[in-house]
Every structure is written in structure tokens, then in C-alpha cells.
Design a protein around this motif. Structure first.
Motif, PDB file in Angstrom:
ATOM      1  N   ARG A 281       2.313  10.759   1.517  1.00  0.00           N
ATOM      2  CA  ARG A 281       1.782   9.889   0.476  1.00  0.00           C
ATOM      3  C   ARG A 281       1.815  10.527  -0.908  1.00  0.00           C
ATOM      4  N   THR A 282       1.902  11.836  -0.974  1.00  0.00           N
ATOM      5  CA  THR A 282       1.857  12.496  -2.282  1.00  0.00           C
ATOM      6  C   THR A 282       3.044  12.107  -3.160  1.00  0.00           C
ATOM      7  N   PRO A 283       4.292  12.245  -2.700  1.00  0.00           N
ATOM      8  CA  PRO A 283       5.407  11.799  -3.550  1.00  0.00           C
ATOM      9  C   PRO A 283       5.398  10.293  -3.791  1.00  0.00           C
ATOM     10  N   VAL A 284       4.894   9.520  -2.815  1.00  0.00           N
ATOM     11  CA  VAL A 284       4.783   8.075  -2.998  1.00  0.00           C
ATOM     12  C   VAL A 284       3.837   7.774  -4.148  1.00  0.00           C
ATOM     13  N   ARG A 285       2.704   8.455  -4.143  1.00  0.00           N
ATOM     14  CA  ARG A 285       1.709   8.240  -5.199  1.00  0.00           C
ATOM     15  C   ARG A 285       2.266   8.622  -6.564  1.00  0.00           C
ATOM     16  N   GLN A 286       3.002   9.744  -6.619  1.00  0.00           N
ATOM     17  CA  GLN A 286       3.592  10.168  -7.883  1.00  0.00           C
ATOM     18  C   GLN A 286       4.608   9.141  -8.391  1.00  0.00           C
ATOM     19  N   ALA A 287       5.389   8.599  -7.478  1.00  0.00           N
ATOM     20  CA  ALA A 287       6.378   7.586  -7.866  1.00  0.00           C
ATOM     21  C   ALA A 287       5.685   6.338  -8.412  1.00  0.00           C
ATOM     22  N   LEU A 288       4.616   5.931  -7.760  1.00  0.00           N
ATOM     23  CA  LEU A 288       3.899   4.738  -8.195  1.00  0.00           C
ATOM     24  C   LEU A 288       3.204   4.954  -9.534  1.00  0.00           C
TER      25      LEU A 288
ATOM     26  N   THR B 148       0.828  -1.198   0.000  1.00  0.00           N
ATOM     27  CA  THR B 148       0.000   0.000   0.000  1.00  0.00           C
ATOM     28  C   THR B 148       0.866   1.252   0.000  1.00  0.00           C
ATOM     29  N   GLU B 149       0.262   2.367  -0.373  1.00  0.00           N
ATOM     30  CA  GLU B 149       0.967   3.643  -0.312  1.00  0.00           C
ATOM     31  C   GLU B 149       1.347   3.969   1.127  1.00  0.00           C
ATOM     32  N   GLY B 150       0.497   3.576   2.061  1.00  0.00           N
ATOM     33  CA  GLY B 150       0.780   3.840   3.466  1.00  0.00           C
ATOM     34  C   GLY B 150       2.025   3.137   3.946  1.00  0.00           C
ATOM     35  N   GLU B 151       2.247   1.895   3.488  1.00  0.00           N
ATOM     36  CA  GLU B 151       3.446   1.155   3.885  1.00  0.00           C
ATOM     37  C   GLU B 151       4.708   1.864   3.399  1.00  0.00           C
ATOM     38  N   VAL B 152       4.680   2.296   2.144  1.00  0.00           N
ATOM     39  CA  VAL B 152       5.840   2.998   1.600  1.00  0.00           C
ATOM     40  C   VAL B 152       6.055   4.312   2.339  1.00  0.00           C
ATOM     41  N   SER B 153       4.972   5.040   2.532  1.00  0.00           N
ATOM     42  CA  SER B 153       5.042   6.347   3.185  1.00  0.00           C
ATOM     43  C   SER B 153       5.606   6.246   4.594  1.00  0.00           C
ATOM     44  N   GLU B 154       5.105   5.289   5.354  1.00  0.00           N
ATOM     45  CA  GLU B 154       5.537   5.141   6.747  1.00  0.00           C
ATOM     46  C   GLU B 154       6.999   4.758   6.856  1.00  0.00           C
ATOM     47  N   ARG B 155       7.427   3.822   6.036  1.00  0.00           N
ATOM     48  CA  ARG B 155       8.793   3.319   6.172  1.00  0.00           C
ATOM     49  C   ARG B 155       9.840   4.263   5.613  1.00  0.00           C
ATOM     50  N   LEU B 156       9.451   5.099   4.650  1.00  0.00           N
ATOM     51  CA  LEU B 156      10.415   6.044   4.096  1.00  0.00           C
ATOM     52  C   LEU B 156      10.350   7.408   4.755  1.00  0.00           C
ATOM     53  N   GLY B 157       9.344   7.621   5.577  1.00  0.00           N
ATOM     54  CA  GLY B 157       9.240   8.887   6.268  1.00  0.00           C
ATOM     55  C   GLY B 157       8.882  10.048   5.361  1.00  0.00           C
ATOM     56  N   VAL B 158       8.108   9.767   4.307  1.00  0.00           N
ATOM     57  CA  VAL B 158       7.646  10.823   3.398  1.00  0.00           C
ATOM     58  C   VAL B 158       6.125  10.764   3.333  1.00  0.00           C
TER      59      VAL B 158
END
Length: 249
Positions: free
Chosen positions: A65-72, A53-63
Motif C-alpha cells: 500500500r505504500t507505493p499505492v498511497r504515494q501514487a495517489l 480503495t488503496e487495498g483494491e489497487v494494492s491487491e490487483r497490482l501485487g504491490v
């Protein structure tokens, strides 16, 4: 959602950027996240079918969700992942038909480049060829046994051959193909005999190019690529899982 764990950066979570640098900082975070996810797919930390999930990436990278979503979204456009309705994201399964077509195109580009190198066309970059010779034309005892290192060198060998021919658009297309087939090619380097064969074959190709034996160089290169392409047809998901286990040790 999966057993995949994103590497946690050594630094502390990203802090809010200053107003004037906000746009640049966001782009940097999105680019970094994109690069990390793409690397993890190529290095088998994320396998075909893995969900997250986007939340998993966001939490573990400390960023956020917006940049996570753009990357995905970038990875989705490139055919690496897909979004699942109310269920996060999934790494797409291998498309072996596409890999076959990309290998065919790669073969056309590289043999064309080699022909130009052997003709010593005006735009040929001889410094690139000499740099390749410094890596691949070495005594057996000086060869690297590091599979990850040789895998990276192998990729650069083929990219540098095309770049040395001096055709910018052709080089960019070839780089894009290389990017697409990276995960498959790296499965070639899970066994030591493949390293030995790569050194031998690259040396033969380079010797032919430097001697400007165009037909011989093209035949050697074709055989080298077709051998790799044949190995792709043998790949199973089990091999990919074994590769991931090897990457964890």
C-alpha cells in the motif's frame, strides 16, 4: 467499491528488493502505479465519480500500500483524485471552467510558437517539423483510421510544434497543460469524421508553417483549437460512459 477493475500485470507480484536497491525499487513501483492510474483516468477506465480503495489497487497490482498511497497523493496534488474520509478515494468530476482556462492558455502558447516557427528563429528545430510532415502530409489512402493512434498523434502534433520553437520553459508548461486536458481531448476521437478533419487541419497548418506564412498559420491553428474547445462545452457524462464502453470492446 466500484465496478472498476485494475489490469493485472503479466508478471508475478513484486518481490522484496535487495537492500541496496530498496529505495530505487520503491520509487519504481510508485511511479509505475502512478502512471497506470493516470492512464486509466485518461482512457476512461476510471470515470469522474468512481470510487476505489488503496487495498483494491494494492491487491490487483501485487504491490504494497505504500507505493499505492504515494501514487495517489501525486494524483491528488495534480487534481485528478481526492481522498474521502474513511471511504477510500474518488476520481474528481470534470472542472469545465478550468478546462476553458487551460485551452485559452494553450492557444496563447501554440500561436506564439507558430509565429517563431514562421520567423525561422535561431532555435527552431526543423527536424521536428519534418517528422510531423511525414505523419500528416500523406495521401488520403495512407492515413491511419485507428482512433487511439490518431488521438496520440494529435497530442504529439501540438506538443512538437511548441517544442520545435526551441523555448524549453514554454515547452514544459505546454506539456503540463496537455497532460491536464488529455481526457477531454480524447473524447474528440470517438467518431471517424473527427479523424478526417484532424488530418486536413493539421496538413493546412503545416503547409502554412513550412511556407512561413505566419498570419495564415496562426489563424488556422486558432480555428483548429477553438473548434476542439467548442466541443468540450458539449461534453456530457453520458459521452464519457460511452467512451469507456468503446474502450472495453
Amino acid at each position: 467499491m466500484s465496478d472498476y477493475h485494475f489490469p493485472v500485470p503479466a508478471s508475478s507480484p513484486v518481490t522484496p528488493a535487495a537492500p541496496k536497491a530498496e529505495t530505487a525499487a520503491f520509487r519504481s513501483r510508485a511511479d509505475d502505479t502512478y502512471a497506470l492510474l493516470k492512464r486509466d483516468i485518461a482512457e476512461f477506465r476510471l470515470l469522474p465519480g468512481d470510487r476505489f480503495t488503496e487495498g483494491e489497487v494494492s491487491e490487483r497490482l501485487g504491490v504494497s500500500r505504500t507505493p499505492v498511497r504515494q501514487a495517489l497523493f501525486r494524483l491528488q496534488q495534480e487534481g485528478f483524485v481526492e481522498v474521502l474520509f474513511r471511504a477510500g478515494w474518488r476520481v474528481l468530476p470534470f472542472d469545465f471552467d478550468e478546462f476553458e482556462q487551460l485551452y485559452d492558455l494553450r492557444l496563447v502558447l501554440e500561436t506564439t510558437a507558430v509565429a517563431r516557427l514562421c520567423e525561422d528563429a535561431p532555435r527552431v528545430d526543423h527536424a521536428r517539423l519534418q517528422a510531423l510532415a511525414a505523419i500528416w502530409l500523406v495521401p488520403v489512402e495512407a492515413r491511419s483510421t485507428d482512433t487511439a493512434q490518431v488521438s496520440g498523434w494529435d497530442e504529439e502534433f501540438h506538443c512538437e510544434l511548441v517544442a520545435a520553437a526551441g523555448n524549453g520553459p514554454m515547452t514544459r508548461v505546454h506539456r503540463d497543460i496537455t497532460d491536464r486536458i488529455r481526457i477531454i481531448r480524447r473524447l474528440d476521437f470517438t467518431q471517424q469524421p473527427r479523424i478526417t478533419a484532424t488530418y486536413d487541419e493539421h496538413a493546412q497548418i503545416l503547409h502554412a508553417i513550412l511556407a512561413r506564412r505566419g498570419k495564415q498559420a496562426a489563424l488556422l491553428l486558432r480555428s483548429h483549437i477553438e473548434t476542439s474547445q467548442a466541443e468540450v462545452r458539449k461534453i456530457t457524462l453520458h459521452q464519457v460512459y460511452l467512451a469507456r464502453q468503446g474502450g472495453r470492446t
